[in-house]
Scaffold this motif. Structure first.
Motif, PDB file in Angstrom:
ATOM      1  N   ALA A   1      66.937  45.579 -35.342  1.00 30.76           N
ATOM      2  CA  ALA A   1      65.975  46.163 -34.395  1.00 30.76           C
ATOM      3  C   ALA A   1      64.663  46.488 -35.104  1.00 30.76           C
ATOM      4  N   VAL A   2      64.764  47.074 -36.279  1.00 31.97           N
ATOM      5  CA  VAL A   2      63.554  47.406 -37.047  1.00 31.97           C
ATOM      6  C   VAL A   2      62.794  46.131 -37.406  1.00 31.97           C
ATOM      7  N   ASN A   3      63.517  45.120 -37.853  1.00 34.96           N
ATOM      8  CA  ASN A   3      62.864  43.854 -38.216  1.00 34.96           C
ATOM      9  C   ASN A   3      62.212  43.203 -36.995  1.00 34.96           C
ATOM     10  N   PHE A   4      62.875  43.295 -35.844  1.00 34.92           N
ATOM     11  CA  PHE A   4      62.317  42.728 -34.621  1.00 34.92           C
ATOM     12  C   PHE A   4      61.004  43.428 -34.262  1.00 34.92           C
ATOM     13  N   LEU A   5      60.992  44.749 -34.328  1.00 33.69           N
ATOM     14  CA  LEU A   5      59.780  45.501 -33.996  1.00 33.69           C
ATOM     15  C   LEU A   5      58.644  45.153 -34.959  1.00 33.69           C
ATOM     16  N   ARG A   6      58.983  45.005 -36.215  1.00 34.12           N
ATOM     17  CA  ARG A   6      57.943  44.659 -37.196  1.00 34.12           C
ATOM     18  C   ARG A   6      57.478  43.218 -37.010  1.00 34.12           C
ATOM     19  N   SER A   7      58.373  42.344 -36.552  1.00 33.94           N
ATOM     20  CA  SER A   7      57.977  40.967 -36.241  1.00 33.94           C
ATOM     21  C   SER A   7      56.998  40.931 -35.083  1.00 33.94           C
ATOM     22  N   ALA A   8      57.074  41.960 -34.223  1.00 35.68           N
ATOM     23  CA  ALA A   8      56.148  42.053 -33.092  1.00 35.68           C
ATOM     24  C   ALA A   8      54.813  42.668 -33.514  1.00 35.68           C
ATOM     25  N   GLY A   9      54.635  42.872 -34.817  1.00 31.96           N
ATOM     26  CA  GLY A   9      53.369  43.374 -35.339  1.00 31.96           C
ATOM     27  C   GLY A   9      53.235  44.876 -35.345  1.00 31.96           C
ATOM     28  N   LEU A  10      54.320  45.604 -35.061  1.00 33.39           N
ATOM     29  CA  LEU A  10      54.265  47.064 -35.030  1.00 33.39           C
ATOM     30  C   LEU A  10      54.381  47.628 -36.449  1.00 33.39           C
ATOM     31  N   GLN A  11      53.507  48.538 -36.764  1.00 35.33           N
ATOM     32  CA  GLN A  11      53.472  49.138 -38.095  1.00 35.33           C
ATOM     33  C   GLN A  11      53.913  50.594 -38.006  1.00 35.33           C
ATOM     34  N   PHE A  12      54.981  50.924 -38.736  1.00 39.11           N
ATOM     35  CA  PHE A  12      55.500  52.294 -38.720  1.00 39.11           C
ATOM     36  C   PHE A  12      56.201  52.605 -40.031  1.00 39.11           C
ATOM     37  N   GLU A  13      56.436  53.892 -40.284  1.00 39.18           N
ATOM     38  CA  GLU A  13      56.989  54.348 -41.549  1.00 39.18           C
ATOM     39  C   GLU A  13      58.482  54.064 -41.642  1.00 39.18           C
ATOM     40  N   ASN A  14      59.016  54.276 -42.863  1.00 39.94           N
ATOM     41  CA  ASN A  14      60.427  54.035 -43.139  1.00 39.94           C
ATOM     42  C   ASN A  14      61.308  54.878 -42.230  1.00 39.94           C
ATOM     43  N   TYR A  15      62.088  54.220 -41.374  1.00 35.78           N
ATOM     44  CA  TYR A  15      62.902  54.922 -40.392  1.00 35.78           C
ATOM     45  C   TYR A  15      64.022  55.737 -41.022  1.00 35.78           C
ATOM     46  N   LYS A  16      64.473  55.390 -42.230  1.00 35.64           N
ATOM     47  CA  LYS A  16      65.629  56.046 -42.827  1.00 35.64           C
ATOM     48  C   LYS A  16      65.370  57.507 -43.176  1.00 35.64           C
ATOM     49  N   GLN A  17      64.128  57.886 -43.249  1.00 36.22           N
ATOM     50  CA  GLN A  17      63.795  59.246 -43.628  1.00 36.22           C
ATOM     51  C   GLN A  17      63.303  60.097 -42.467  1.00 36.22           C
ATOM     52  N   LYS A  18      63.373  59.572 -41.239  1.00 40.50           N
ATOM     53  CA  LYS A  18      62.780  60.297 -40.110  1.00 40.50           C
ATOM     54  C   LYS A  18      63.660  60.222 -38.866  1.00 40.50           C
ATOM     55  N   LEU A  19      63.433  61.156 -37.939  1.00 42.24           N
ATOM     56  CA  LEU A  19      64.086  61.121 -36.634  1.00 42.24           C
ATOM     57  C   LEU A  19      63.244  60.335 -35.643  1.00 42.24           C
ATOM     58  N   PHE A  20      61.952  60.205 -35.946  1.00 43.56           N
ATOM     59  CA  PHE A  20      61.083  59.351 -35.132  1.00 43.56           C
ATOM     60  C   PHE A  20      59.909  58.895 -35.977  1.00 43.56           C
ATOM     61  N   SER A  21      59.291  57.815 -35.566  1.00 40.86           N
ATOM     62  CA  SER A  21      58.113  57.276 -36.240  1.00 40.86           C
ATOM     63  C   SER A  21      57.025  57.004 -35.219  1.00 40.86           C
ATOM     64  N   SER A  22      55.793  57.224 -35.612  1.00 39.77           N
ATOM     65  CA  SER A  22      54.650  56.883 -34.770  1.00 39.77           C
ATOM     66  C   SER A  22      54.035  55.593 -35.285  1.00 39.77           C
ATOM     67  N   CYS A  23      53.880  54.623 -34.398  1.00 39.05           N
ATOM     68  CA  CYS A  23      53.248  53.365 -34.808  1.00 39.05           C
ATOM     69  C   CYS A  23      51.775  53.609 -35.105  1.00 39.05           C
ATOM     70  N   ARG A  24      51.319  52.950 -36.142  1.00 39.55           N
ATOM     71  CA  ARG A  24      49.927  53.122 -36.553  1.00 39.55           C
ATOM     72  C   ARG A  24      48.978  52.240 -35.748  1.00 39.55           C
ATOM     73  N   ASN A  25      49.486  51.164 -35.177  1.00 40.01           N
ATOM     74  CA  ASN A  25      48.606  50.194 -34.510  1.00 40.01           C
ATOM     75  C   ASN A  25      48.957  49.961 -33.043  1.00 40.01           C
ATOM     76  N   PHE A  26      49.779  50.858 -32.477  1.00 37.78           N
ATOM     77  CA  PHE A  26      50.137  50.752 -31.060  1.00 37.78           C
ATOM     78  C   PHE A  26      50.585  52.133 -30.600  1.00 37.78           C
ATOM     79  N   PRO A  27      50.225  52.555 -29.380  1.00 37.45           N
ATOM     80  CA  PRO A  27      50.596  53.893 -28.894  1.00 37.45           C
ATOM     81  C   PRO A  27      52.082  53.972 -28.541  1.00 37.45           C
ATOM     82  N   LEU A  28      52.921  53.973 -29.573  1.00 40.93           N
ATOM     83  CA  LEU A  28      54.371  53.937 -29.408  1.00 40.93           C
ATOM     84  C   LEU A  28      55.044  54.880 -30.392  1.00 40.93           C
TER      85      LEU A  28
END
Length: 225
Positions: A20-47
């Protein structure tokens, strides 16, 4: 998290997480390492990407706590929540199958009358055997289903099968497939998204479609009920 951003729930730790993480990144979404967080904010999309247990994703989506979720079709079949499948994502491909010991005399499903069936998917299992009009004893376990025949407490199991490697290691063989499953994108059937969020959702879906454009589609069979 910003209320104006879309919220997408994915599995925090498990079978679909990395894909799932790889799929989201393949879609061009940029976000921090999920393993250290309960949620991540995308840097280049309001998600906002929310990391939760896979079993909880349909609940979060149905309640409107999140706008979207990536979850296995098997979880959706089991939960019976009021959500809808927007699109198949073509990863996490597997099947919910009935397996028995290699040395079992059972050849076909109808021979499992009054058998002890161990599974983590009781709703799907019950619906399947009810449809077949085969009375069985369903015992629910949360994990390590494959070991139960070796312990002498199960005549068969119902579990997810991807490669079949785990079944082979435990001297089990498939006699019937209940349904196919893969990762899907879901949203609430009764969501009341603002116009702005609806536009964002369509933009996100368009990104996902571009990722999938070169991948052949695997249709997910409807749950047998």
């Amino acid at each position: 998290m910003k209320n104006t951003n879309l919220k997408l729930a994915i599995q925090k730790n498990g079978r679909l997480t990395e894909d799932a993480v790889n799929f989201l990144r393949s879609a061009g979404l940029q976000f921090e390492n999920y393993k250290q967080k309960l949620f991540s904010s995308c840097r280049n999309f309001p998600l906002e990407i929310v990391y939760v247990r896979d079993d909880d994703i349909p609940d979060y989506v149905e309640s409107g706590a999140v706008d979207l979720g990536i979850v296995g079709q098997n979880i959706l079949n089991e939960s019976n929540k009021d959500v809808k499948n927007i699109m198949n994502l073509n990863f996490g491909i597997c099947s919910l199958s009935i397996a028995i010991p290699e040395n079992s005399d059972v050849k076909v499903v109808k021979q499992l009358i009054n058998a002890r069936i161990f599974t983590s998917y009781p709703n799907s299992t019950k619906k399947y055997f009810k449809k077949k009009n085969i009375p069985v004893n369903i015992i629910v376990v949360s994990g390590s289903v494959e070991i139960t025949p070796a312990l002498g407490i199960a005549d068969a199991i119902v579990d997810l099968v991807a490669t079949g490697r785990t079944l082979a290691l435990n001297d089990l063989r498939i006699i019937e497939k209940i349904y196919d499953s893969q990762a899907i994108l879901i949203t609430g059937s009764k969501n009341n998204l603002s116009e702005e969020k609806q536009i964002l959702m369509q933009k996100l879906i368009n990104r996902f479609k571009k990722v999938l454009s070169g991948i052949s589609s695997l249709p997910v069979e409807k749950l047998i009920i």
